[in-house]
Design a protein around this motif. Structure first.
Motif, PDB file in Angstrom:
ATOM      1  N   THR A 241       8.630 -17.762  43.543  1.00 25.53           N
ATOM      2  CA  THR A 241       9.765 -16.879  43.345  1.00 25.53           C
ATOM      3  C   THR A 241      10.970 -17.383  44.132  1.00 25.53           C
ATOM      4  OG1 THR A 241       8.935 -15.445  45.083  1.00 25.53           O
ATOM      5  CG2 THR A 241       8.361 -14.848  42.819  1.00 25.53           C
ATOM      6  N   LEU A 242      11.628 -18.353  43.558  1.00 24.47           N
ATOM      7  CA  LEU A 242      12.789 -18.958  44.198  1.00 24.47           C
ATOM      8  C   LEU A 242      13.885 -17.941  44.462  1.00 24.47           C
ATOM      9  CD1 LEU A 242      14.259 -21.458  45.202  1.00 24.47           C
ATOM     10  CD2 LEU A 242      15.028 -21.852  42.873  1.00 24.47           C
ATOM     11  N   SER A 243      14.091 -17.016  43.553  1.00 23.18           N
ATOM     12  CA  SER A 243      15.163 -16.042  43.758  1.00 23.18           C
ATOM     13  C   SER A 243      14.908 -15.199  45.002  1.00 23.18           C
ATOM     14  CB  SER A 243      15.337 -15.152  42.525  1.00 23.18           C
ATOM     15  OG  SER A 243      14.150 -14.442  42.264  1.00 23.18           O
ATOM     16  N   ASN A 244      13.656 -14.810  45.259  1.00 25.70           N
ATOM     17  CA  ASN A 244      13.340 -14.053  46.476  1.00 25.70           C
ATOM     18  C   ASN A 244      13.575 -14.898  47.722  1.00 25.70           C
ATOM     19  OD1 ASN A 244      12.616 -11.810  45.035  1.00 25.70           O
ATOM     20  ND2 ASN A 244      10.436 -12.281  45.045  1.00 25.70           N
ATOM     21  N   LEU A 245      13.150 -16.132  47.666  1.00 26.48           N
ATOM     22  CA  LEU A 245      13.332 -17.045  48.788  1.00 26.48           C
ATOM     23  C   LEU A 245      14.816 -17.240  49.081  1.00 26.48           C
ATOM     24  CD1 LEU A 245      12.000 -19.007  50.791  1.00 26.48           C
ATOM     25  CD2 LEU A 245      12.036 -20.718  48.982  1.00 26.48           C
ATOM     26  N   GLU A 246      15.599 -17.514  48.057  1.00 27.50           N
ATOM     27  CA  GLU A 246      17.042 -17.711  48.250  1.00 27.50           C
ATOM     28  C   GLU A 246      17.719 -16.446  48.753  1.00 27.50           C
ATOM     29  OE1 GLU A 246      18.937 -21.011  45.554  1.00 27.50           O
ATOM     30  OE2 GLU A 246      17.959 -19.495  44.317  1.00 27.50           O
ATOM     31  N   ARG A 247      17.321 -15.317  48.237  1.00 24.69           N
ATOM     32  CA  ARG A 247      17.910 -14.046  48.679  1.00 24.69           C
ATOM     33  C   ARG A 247      17.682 -13.840  50.173  1.00 24.69           C
ATOM     34  NH1 ARG A 247      15.681  -9.853  44.901  1.00 24.69           N
ATOM     35  NH2 ARG A 247      15.467 -11.843  43.995  1.00 24.69           N
ATOM     36  N   ARG A 248      16.478 -14.138  50.646  1.00 27.25           N
ATOM     37  CA  ARG A 248      16.177 -14.008  52.074  1.00 27.25           C
ATOM     38  C   ARG A 248      17.022 -14.973  52.897  1.00 27.25           C
ATOM     39  NH1 ARG A 248       9.690 -13.549  51.458  1.00 27.25           N
ATOM     40  NH2 ARG A 248       9.670 -11.353  50.860  1.00 27.25           N
ATOM     41  N   LEU A 249      17.194 -16.181  52.392  1.00 28.14           N
ATOM     42  CA  LEU A 249      18.002 -17.169  53.121  1.00 28.14           C
ATOM     43  C   LEU A 249      19.470 -16.765  53.164  1.00 28.14           C
ATOM     44  CD1 LEU A 249      16.411 -20.496  51.891  1.00 28.14           C
ATOM     45  CD2 LEU A 249      16.317 -19.532  54.182  1.00 28.14           C
ATOM     46  N   TRP A 250      19.985 -16.210  52.080  1.00 34.15           N
ATOM     47  CA  TRP A 250      21.380 -15.778  52.086  1.00 34.15           C
ATOM     48  C   TRP A 250      21.601 -14.666  53.099  1.00 34.15           C
ATOM     49  CZ3 TRP A 250      25.244 -18.497  50.864  1.00 34.15           C
ATOM     50  CH2 TRP A 250      25.210 -19.371  49.776  1.00 34.15           C
ATOM     51  N   ARG A 251      20.608 -13.797  53.251  1.00 34.74           N
ATOM     52  CA  ARG A 251      20.731 -12.689  54.200  1.00 34.74           C
ATOM     53  C   ARG A 251      20.634 -13.159  55.645  1.00 34.74           C
ATOM     54  NH1 ARG A 251      16.403  -9.161  51.603  1.00 34.74           N
ATOM     55  NH2 ARG A 251      17.242  -9.089  49.517  1.00 34.74           N
ATOM     56  N   ASN A 252      19.783 -14.142  55.889  1.00 31.19           N
ATOM     57  CA  ASN A 252      19.573 -14.606  57.257  1.00 31.19           C
ATOM     58  C   ASN A 252      19.280 -16.103  57.241  1.00 31.19           C
ATOM     59  OD1 ASN A 252      18.902 -15.088  59.893  1.00 31.19           O
ATOM     60  ND2 ASN A 252      17.328 -13.513  60.019  1.00 31.19           N
TER      61      ASN A 252
ATOM     62  N   PHE B 229      21.019 -25.018  51.813  1.00 37.82           N
ATOM     63  CA  PHE B 229      21.226 -24.071  52.904  1.00 37.82           C
ATOM     64  C   PHE B 229      21.305 -24.756  54.270  1.00 37.82           C
ATOM     65  CE2 PHE B 229      19.461 -21.340  49.653  1.00 37.82           C
ATOM     66  CZ  PHE B 229      20.188 -20.168  49.802  1.00 37.82           C
ATOM     67  N   ILE B 230      21.039 -26.054  54.304  1.00 42.17           N
ATOM     68  CA  ILE B 230      20.940 -26.767  55.574  1.00 42.17           C
ATOM     69  C   ILE B 230      22.158 -27.667  55.777  1.00 42.17           C
ATOM     70  CG2 ILE B 230      19.569 -28.425  56.906  1.00 42.17           C
ATOM     71  CD1 ILE B 230      17.134 -27.454  55.254  1.00 42.17           C
ATOM     72  N   VAL B 231      22.769 -27.569  56.941  1.00 46.77           N
ATOM     73  CA  VAL B 231      23.874 -28.444  57.314  1.00 46.77           C
ATOM     74  C   VAL B 231      23.284 -29.830  57.580  1.00 46.77           C
ATOM     75  CG1 VAL B 231      25.709 -28.838  59.000  1.00 46.77           C
ATOM     76  CG2 VAL B 231      25.116 -26.497  58.319  1.00 46.77           C
ATOM     77  N   ASP B 232      23.914 -30.863  57.047  1.00 46.11           N
ATOM     78  CA  ASP B 232      23.397 -32.234  57.147  1.00 46.11           C
ATOM     79  C   ASP B 232      22.962 -32.606  58.563  1.00 46.11           C
ATOM     80  OD1 ASP B 232      24.464 -32.057  54.615  1.00 46.11           O
ATOM     81  OD2 ASP B 232      25.640 -33.881  54.746  1.00 46.11           O
ATOM     82  N   LYS B 233      23.800 -32.322  59.536  1.00 48.44           N
ATOM     83  CA  LYS B 233      23.530 -32.729  60.918  1.00 48.44           C
ATOM     84  C   LYS B 233      22.344 -31.972  61.519  1.00 48.44           C
ATOM     85  CE  LYS B 233      26.736 -29.597  63.264  1.00 48.44           C
ATOM     86  NZ  LYS B 233      25.709 -28.778  63.890  1.00 48.44           N
TER      87      LYS B 233
END
Length: 104
Positions: free
Chosen positions: A11-22, A56-60
């Motif tokens: 469930t990518l949408s659930n995973l992404e939703r959690r990442l957007w929140r935190n 969601f990850i900054v390159d550095k």
């Protein structure tokens, strides 16, 4: 664990939703080996998830995302033969090529 159901259930949408929140959740260990969500999806060969999580990850910050044996997601990609993920990771940060885990 927080991520296990989302990753295993696909469930990518659930995973992404959690990442957007935190966004701090991206760097939390999700198993007893200290693996992060990126380590797990790379190891499972789900490269669509890998691409989305990398957004969601900054390159550095990528080289600092290590597991309990100081392994990066690139170490995982190499150990399971996931060349597509390895290319995605190196494209995001070539510095991953210089990082040694506890096994050298």
């Amino acid at each position: 664990m927080l991520w296990t159901a989302s990753i295993e259930g696909g469930t990518l949408s659930n995973l992404e939703r959690r990442l957007w929140r935190n966004k701090d959740l991206i760097d939390m260990a999700i198993d007893t080996d200290g693996n992060k969500v990126l380590h797990v999806v790379v190891g499972r060969g789900n490269n669509y998830f890998v691409k989305r999580i990398l957004s969601f990850i900054v390159d550095k910050d990528l080289p600092t995302m290590t597991n309990g044996s100081r392994g990066t997601a690139l170490h995982i990609a190499a150990s399971v033969g996931n060349t597509k993920a390895a290319c995605l990771l190196i494209k995001k940060n070539r510095g991953l090529l210089e990082i040694r885990d506890t096994e050298g």
